[in-house]
Write a protein that holds these residues in place. Structure first.
Motif, PDB file in Angstrom:
ATOM      1  N   ALA A  90       4.341  -7.426 -13.532  1.00 29.08           N
ATOM      2  CA  ALA A  90       4.510  -6.547 -14.415  1.00 29.08           C
ATOM      3  C   ALA A  90       3.038  -5.752 -14.484  1.00 29.08           C
ATOM      4  N   HIS A  91       2.025  -6.353 -13.748  1.00 26.86           N
ATOM      5  CA  HIS A  91       0.675  -5.628 -13.788  1.00 26.86           C
ATOM      6  C   HIS A  91       0.866  -4.675 -12.399  1.00 26.86           C
ATOM      7  N   VAL A  92       1.648  -4.576 -11.795  1.00 25.50           N
ATOM      8  CA  VAL A  92       1.820  -3.650 -10.590  1.00 25.50           C
ATOM      9  C   VAL A  92       2.673  -2.535 -10.805  1.00 25.50           C
ATOM     10  N   ALA A  93       3.713  -2.605 -11.558  1.00 27.49           N
ATOM     11  CA  ALA A  93       4.609  -1.567 -12.094  1.00 27.49           C
ATOM     12  C   ALA A  93       4.042  -0.138 -12.740  1.00 27.49           C
ATOM     13  N   GLY A  94       4.151   0.651 -11.910  1.00 29.27           N
ATOM     14  CA  GLY A  94       3.373   2.055 -12.221  1.00 29.27           C
ATOM     15  C   GLY A  94       2.252   2.466 -11.571  1.00 29.27           C
ATOM     16  N   LYS A  95       1.616   1.430 -10.882  1.00 29.37           N
ATOM     17  CA  LYS A  95       0.373   1.478 -10.147  1.00 29.37           C
ATOM     18  C   LYS A  95       0.626   2.131  -8.472  1.00 29.37           C
ATOM     19  N   PRO A  96      -0.033   2.985  -8.350  1.00 28.19           N
ATOM     20  CA  PRO A  96      -0.081   3.359  -6.924  1.00 28.19           C
ATOM     21  C   PRO A  96       0.123   2.452  -5.609  1.00 28.19           C
ATOM     22  N   VAL A  97       1.125   2.287  -4.836  1.00 27.62           N
ATOM     23  CA  VAL A  97       1.091   1.310  -3.702  1.00 27.62           C
ATOM     24  C   VAL A  97       0.982   2.044  -2.410  1.00 27.62           C
ATOM     25  N   LEU A  98       0.089   1.797  -1.495  1.00 27.59           N
ATOM     26  CA  LEU A  98      -0.113   2.138  -0.197  1.00 27.59           C
ATOM     27  C   LEU A  98       0.409   1.156   0.703  1.00 27.59           C
ATOM     28  N   VAL A  99       1.317   1.351   1.364  1.00 28.73           N
ATOM     29  CA  VAL A  99       1.947   0.380   2.498  1.00 28.73           C
ATOM     30  C   VAL A  99       1.441   0.875   3.874  1.00 28.73           C
ATOM     31  N   LEU A 100       0.597  -0.004   4.585  1.00 26.98           N
ATOM     32  CA  LEU A 100       0.335   0.346   6.087  1.00 26.98           C
ATOM     33  C   LEU A 100       1.016  -0.206   7.063  1.00 26.98           C
ATOM     34  N   ALA A 101       1.706   0.489   7.707  1.00 30.48           N
ATOM     35  CA  ALA A 101       2.417  -0.142   8.907  1.00 30.48           C
ATOM     36  C   ALA A 101       1.333  -0.181  10.053  1.00 30.48           C
ATOM     37  N   ASN A 102       0.623  -1.294   9.999  1.00 35.16           N
ATOM     38  CA  ASN A 102      -0.399  -1.648  11.140  1.00 35.16           C
ATOM     39  C   ASN A 102      -0.116  -2.015  12.341  1.00 35.16           C
ATOM     40  N   LYS A 103      -1.347  -2.014  13.368  1.00 35.41           N
ATOM     41  CA  LYS A 103      -1.044  -2.205  14.767  1.00 35.41           C
ATOM     42  C   LYS A 103       0.148  -1.274  15.432  1.00 35.41           C
ATOM     43  N   LEU A 104      -0.057  -0.258  15.277  1.00 39.53           N
ATOM     44  CA  LEU A 104       0.683   0.753  15.834  1.00 39.53           C
ATOM     45  C   LEU A 104       0.608   0.893  17.277  1.00 39.53           C
ATOM     46  N   ASP A 105      -0.509   0.433  17.665  1.00 43.75           N
ATOM     47  CA  ASP A 105      -0.579   0.624  19.032  1.00 43.75           C
ATOM     48  C   ASP A 105      -0.194  -0.652  20.054  1.00 43.75           C
ATOM     49  N   LEU A 106       0.293  -1.492  19.194  1.00 45.43           N
ATOM     50  CA  LEU A 106       1.232  -2.657  19.971  1.00 45.43           C
ATOM     51  C   LEU A 106       2.625  -2.391  20.154  1.00 45.43           C
TER      52      LEU A 106
END
Length: 268
Positions: A123-139
């Motif tokens: 409930a404390h996350v809903a409505g807040k912006p979320v950035l998902v980082l697809a990391n280790k793109l160099d692998l």
């Protein structure tokens, strides 16, 4: 703004935080270069900074940084199964969430998806912006942002504004990392009064509940102590009554023995 870094263990959260720290420190001293392709500043680094080796985060680490022009407090939370138990304790305090995924670890993508969606349901996350980082793109085998978003079932998410950005957190000069945070900062800034009011309200409510729990805990301790004292007093009374019934009261005092000296015997 206050940001929390979440994700499975070994996803790259601590490495990302190191990159952000170096960017903040070196930008403050004017040691950065301009990348016209990205229309933003990226970071130059020393060999010592580039040789950073991440270690698993135990508990959490808090840092104050400048990220893409925004003043940020950043919580880096441990991503092990045990560490994730503590995540809900921080979610009411933040304006935005950054979820880091190892895009090259296909074996754990389902686990990452479950953890991410469990977080989004809070409930404390809903409505807040979320950035998902697809990391280790160099692998080798790392999934691009669009494919990772599909695997994580992010197109189905409607409760929070979100974007997926492919990055290599270990590269201090990866402009994509700062472009991703530029988006996150702009979304938070555009709705900051409402987000901040919500955080203040949620934190105040948490403090109220914590104080209520402390009061209830103290009351329970006092009640248990009073119960033990009563049980002890009742036992003492029962023992006294049993002794009185068996022998007519308490035992008589021990006899007093009188000893005299040899000199006294001679005088007598």
């Amino acid at each position: 703004m206050t940001i929390v870094l979440l994700g499975l263990d070994s996803a790259g959260k601590t490495t990302l935080l190191h990159t952000l720290k170096v960017a903040s420190q070196r930008a403050a001293h004017g040691k950065r270069r301009h990348d016209p392709r990205m229309r933003m500043a990226t970071v130059t680094s020393t060999a010592e900074e580039a040789a950073f080796v991440a270690r698993p985060t135990l508990g959490f680490e808090e840092s104050s940084l400048q990220i893409s022009g925004y003043a940020c407090a950043v919580y880096d939370l441990g991503g092990s199964r045990l560490g994730r138990v503590n995540w809900p304790s921080y979610l009411d305090e933040v304006h935005a969430i950054v979820f880091v995924v190892d895009a090259a670890d296909s074996a754990r993508l389902d686990e990452a998806k479950e953890v991410l969606h469990a977080t989004l349901r809070n409930a404390h996350v809903a409505g807040k912006p979320v950035l998902v980082l697809a990391n280790k793109l160099d692998l080798p085998g790392a999934l691009p942002a669009a494919e990772l978003a599909a695997r994580l079932e992010l197109p189905d998410v409607r409760a929070s504004p979100h974007q997926v950005h492919a990055v290599t957190a270990a590269k201090l000069d990866d402009a994509r990392t700062f472009k991703a945070f530029k988006w996150l900062g702009s979304v938070v800034a555009s709705d900051y009064p409402a987000l901040h009011a919500r955080v203040d309200k949620d934190v105040a409510e948490k403090k109220r509940l914590e104080e209520l729990e402390r009061t209830e805990r103290k009351k329970r301790i006092e009640e248990r102590k009073a119960q033990r004292d009563k049980e002890r007093a009742d036992k003492d009374a029962a023992d006294a009554a049993a002794a009185a019934a068996a022998g007519g009261g308490s035992a008589p005092p021990a006899p007093c023995l009188l000893y005299t000296s040899d000199a006294a015997d001679e005088e007598d």
